[in-house]
Each structure stands twice: as structure tokens, then as C-alpha cells.
Design an enzyme around this catalytic site. Structure first.
Site, PDB file in Angstrom:
ATOM      1  N   ASP A  16       3.433 -15.936  -1.521  1.00  0.00           N
ATOM      2  CA  ASP A  16       3.680 -15.077  -0.365  1.00  0.00           C
ATOM      3  C   ASP A  16       5.169 -15.151  -0.049  1.00  0.00           C
ATOM      4  O   ASP A  16       5.657 -16.157   0.475  1.00  0.00           O
ATOM      5  CB  ASP A  16       2.872 -15.547   0.842  1.00  0.00           C
ATOM      6  CG  ASP A  16       1.366 -15.313   0.690  1.00  0.00           C
ATOM      7  OD1 ASP A  16       0.865 -15.412  -0.445  1.00  0.00           O
ATOM      8  OD2 ASP A  16       0.702 -15.056   1.715  1.00  0.00           O
TER       9      ASP A  16
ATOM     10  N   LYS B 269       1.991  -7.426   2.907  1.00  0.00           N
ATOM     11  CA  LYS B 269       1.504  -8.280   3.982  1.00  0.00           C
ATOM     12  C   LYS B 269       2.312  -8.025   5.254  1.00  0.00           C
ATOM     13  O   LYS B 269       3.532  -7.893   5.190  1.00  0.00           O
ATOM     14  CB  LYS B 269       1.617  -9.747   3.547  1.00  0.00           C
ATOM     15  CG  LYS B 269       1.207 -10.779   4.570  1.00  0.00           C
ATOM     16  CD  LYS B 269       1.313 -12.185   3.970  1.00  0.00           C
ATOM     17  CE  LYS B 269       1.116 -13.282   5.002  1.00  0.00           C
ATOM     18  NZ  LYS B 269       1.255 -14.642   4.420  1.00  0.00           N
TER      19      LYS B 269
ATOM     20  N   LYS C 293      -2.651  -7.416   3.277  1.00  0.00           N
ATOM     21  CA  LYS C 293      -2.975  -8.644   3.995  1.00  0.00           C
ATOM     22  C   LYS C 293      -2.377  -8.605   5.401  1.00  0.00           C
ATOM     23  O   LYS C 293      -1.181  -8.823   5.572  1.00  0.00           O
ATOM     24  CB  LYS C 293      -2.462  -9.877   3.241  1.00  0.00           C
ATOM     25  CG  LYS C 293      -2.759 -11.197   3.959  1.00  0.00           C
ATOM     26  CD  LYS C 293      -2.248 -12.395   3.155  1.00  0.00           C
ATOM     27  CE  LYS C 293      -2.384 -13.695   3.927  1.00  0.00           C
ATOM     28  NZ  LYS C 293      -1.881 -14.879   3.166  1.00  0.00           N
TER      29      LYS C 293
END
Length: 317
Positions: A153, A217, A253
Site C-alpha cells: 500500500d 485506495k 479500497k
């Protein structure tokens, strides 16, 4: 599916000018319409059997997360055990999608979830601020991947993005993607609360996908404004349109601020009604959360038994 920019769009990243023209040529976002649609979808009700399915699906989509300076190996091992078996009293409870930790805790997390379906995700690239030289960011990624991370991430350079230096952001994402190798999927975090406008969120979404993101995300969970129904809806529209144009599917996400089963169900409705059923799977949709799992487990037991458990039913993370 491939995750690098497809040939049909590769020309738009040839220079800063062509990339700027492409991103600023995207349709403007009707903020009022976007927020109204997100609010409307959030009012949908679902029946008991559908709710039970939604709860299990949401549990399977959780990236169980601990990203604190006080994290210890013991805490990470406990988190891994909970991810593998969220409810030790009920073996029908699905495992979570992943545990998400800092790079130095990847090896510990990997041992804790060994033999299960649970992935190990690691934040990287000088999370959460992203204020570091590219060499440091790439070293951060390589260390996590070498320790066994299944997913990375990363955070984008919001300063460069807001300054309009889109090619720099693109180049950093592609470099991180390369550092992930073939073993780790890449989630690109925009920190939507710092991007100021919905138009910027749309541009960041397309920029991330063009650069090879496997997921886009919303947030780090470390700022005041994190995932919202509206910004997630906008990103779901982006991945839907990107696949329609390129054939490449990218996950989404939302992270930060999603704490209750009611919230999670609202987001699942957004997914179904916007991107479609193909995204209703933890390979393509995740919740970045820590407290959400406990509420999902409490609501799951309420559906099964007709009553709520006491405060000791779930662990305190």
C-alpha cells in the site's frame, strides 16, 4: 489481467503535457449529483438473508490493520490470529482478506497467517506523508516484499500532484510497481481528504490506473477526512470506466472511518450498483479498517442467535 497501461492509452503518458491534457480532459464531476447519488444508494435496505451474506462478504474483505508506533510482535501475532479465525467459537466465520502492517512487521505477520488464505499487506513509500526521496521509498518497498509481503500500500506524493506535476507521480507509481515484482499487488493511496476536489480525485484515480495500480485506495486513515460514500462512488465509477475502455480491471479500497456493519453494507451497495458484481470479491474490493471487524462479528452473532453478545465476545484490537 495485465496492470500496466494498455497500448490504447500508453501515448497519454508520453510527456507531462500529454498526461496533463488527458487528465484535465476527463469530464468534470457534478459534486451535488455525486453526493446525492451516494446518499440515495445509502438508503437501500436489505433483507435478513441478504444481510447475512453481506456481513460474511464484508468480513472477507477486511484488511485488518495496525499502523501504530507502539506496534509489537505480540500485537501483530494476535492480529494475524484474529484475521485467520475472526470468531474462534464459530468456524463458519470467513477469514479476513489481509493483515496490514509496517514493513518491519511483515515477517512476523507472515508467520502468524501461515497456511491460511490471509494475505500480508504492508504500507510503504514513507507512509503516511510520503515525504522521502524516491530511493528511500523504493528501499521501503523492496524490504517489505523481501520479507514476504503479498501486497504493498503506497502513498502518492500529494504535493507533486497538487502542483500539477503529474508525470512525477506517474513515474513514482511505475517505479514502485516494478519494485513489487511479480509477487506483490500494488494499492495506490491518494489521501482523498488532501486532494480538495472531486475533480482531483477523478484525475488521481485515472493517473494511478494508468501507472499500473492493482487497487486504488482512498486514504491512509491518518487524516481528518478519509473514506466517504461520495469519494468511493467516484473511484468506483473510475474503475468501471477504465475497464470499459481498456479491458483492465482495478480494485478499490476505501479506508478510514468505516466502523459499523451499517456503513459496510452501504459501501457494498455502492459497489454493486456502480461497478457491478465483478467487484463483489475481496480480490477487487477491500475495507481498510480495524474496528469494523468487531461490529461485523457482533451483528453476525445477533443474526444467528437473536441477541447481542456481551462486551467480551470480541477482542479489543
Amino acid at each position: 489481467m495485465p496492470t500496466t497501461a494498455p497500448h490504447a492509452l500508453s501515448d497519454v503518458t508520453a510527456s507531462d503535457g500529454t498526461l496533463r491534457r488527458f487528465l484535465h480532459g476527463l469530464p468534470g464531476v457534478d459534486a451535488v449529483g455525486l453526493e446525492a447519488r451516494a446518499a440515495s444508494l445509502g438508503t437501500r435496505s436489505i433483507k435478513t438473508t441478504a444481510k447475512a451474506y453481506a456481513i460474511d462478504l464484508a468480513i472477507s474483505m477486511v484488511d485488518l490493520t495496525t499502523l501504530e508506533g507502539a506496534d509489537t510482535p505480540g500485537k501483530v501475532r494476535a492480529l494475524g490470529a484474529k484475521a485467520v479465525r475472526p470468531d474462534p467459537t464459530d468456524r463458519t466465520t470467513p477469514a479476513t482478506a489481509a493483515v496490514c502492517v509496517y514493513p518491519d512487521m511483515v515477517a512476523t505477520a507472515k508467520e502468524a497467517v501461515a497456511g491460511s488464505t490471509v494475505k500480508v499487506a504492508s504500507v510503504a513509500t514513507a507512509f503516511p506523508a510520503g515525504r522521502a526521496p524516491i530511493a528511500v521509498k523504493l528501499a521501503d518497498v523492496r524490504e517489505a516484499v523481501a520479507a514476504g509481503a503479498d501486497e504493498i500500500d503506497m502513498v502518492i506524493d500529494r504535493g507533486a500532484f497538487l502542483a500539477g506535476n503529474y508525470l512525477k507521480v506517474y513515474d513514482e507509481i511505475t517505479a514502485v510497481k516494478e519494485a513489487c515484482g511479480t509477487s506483490a499487488r500494488l494499492k495506490v493511496i491518494f489521501e482523498t481528504g488532501e486532494l480538495s476536489t472531486y475533480d482531483n480525485i477523478r484525475r488521481a484515480s485515472w493517473l494511478g490506473m494508468l501507472a499500473g495500480a492493482d487497487f486504488i485506495k482512498t486514504s491512509t486513515g491518518k487524516v481528518a477526512v478519509n473514506a466517504t460514500p461520495a469519494n468511493t462512488l467516484l473511484m468506483l465509477e473510475a474503475v468501471r470506466d477504465f475497464r470499459a475502455q481498456t479491458g483492465v480491471q482495478v480494485g478499490v479500497k476505501p479506508a478510514g472511518g468505516i466502523r459499523t456493519t451499517k456503513d459496510a453494507v452501504k459501501f457494498l451497495v455502492l459497489v454493486n450498483e456502480t461497478a457491478g458484481e465483478d467487484w463483489l470479491d475481496n480480490h477487487w474490493f477491500r475495507f481498510g479498517a480495524s474496528s469494523l471487524l468487531n461490529d461485523l462479528l457482533m451483528q453476525r452473532q445477533k443474526l444467528a442467535t437473536g441477541r447481542y453478545s456481551g462486551p467480551d465476545y470480541v477482542t479489543v484490537d
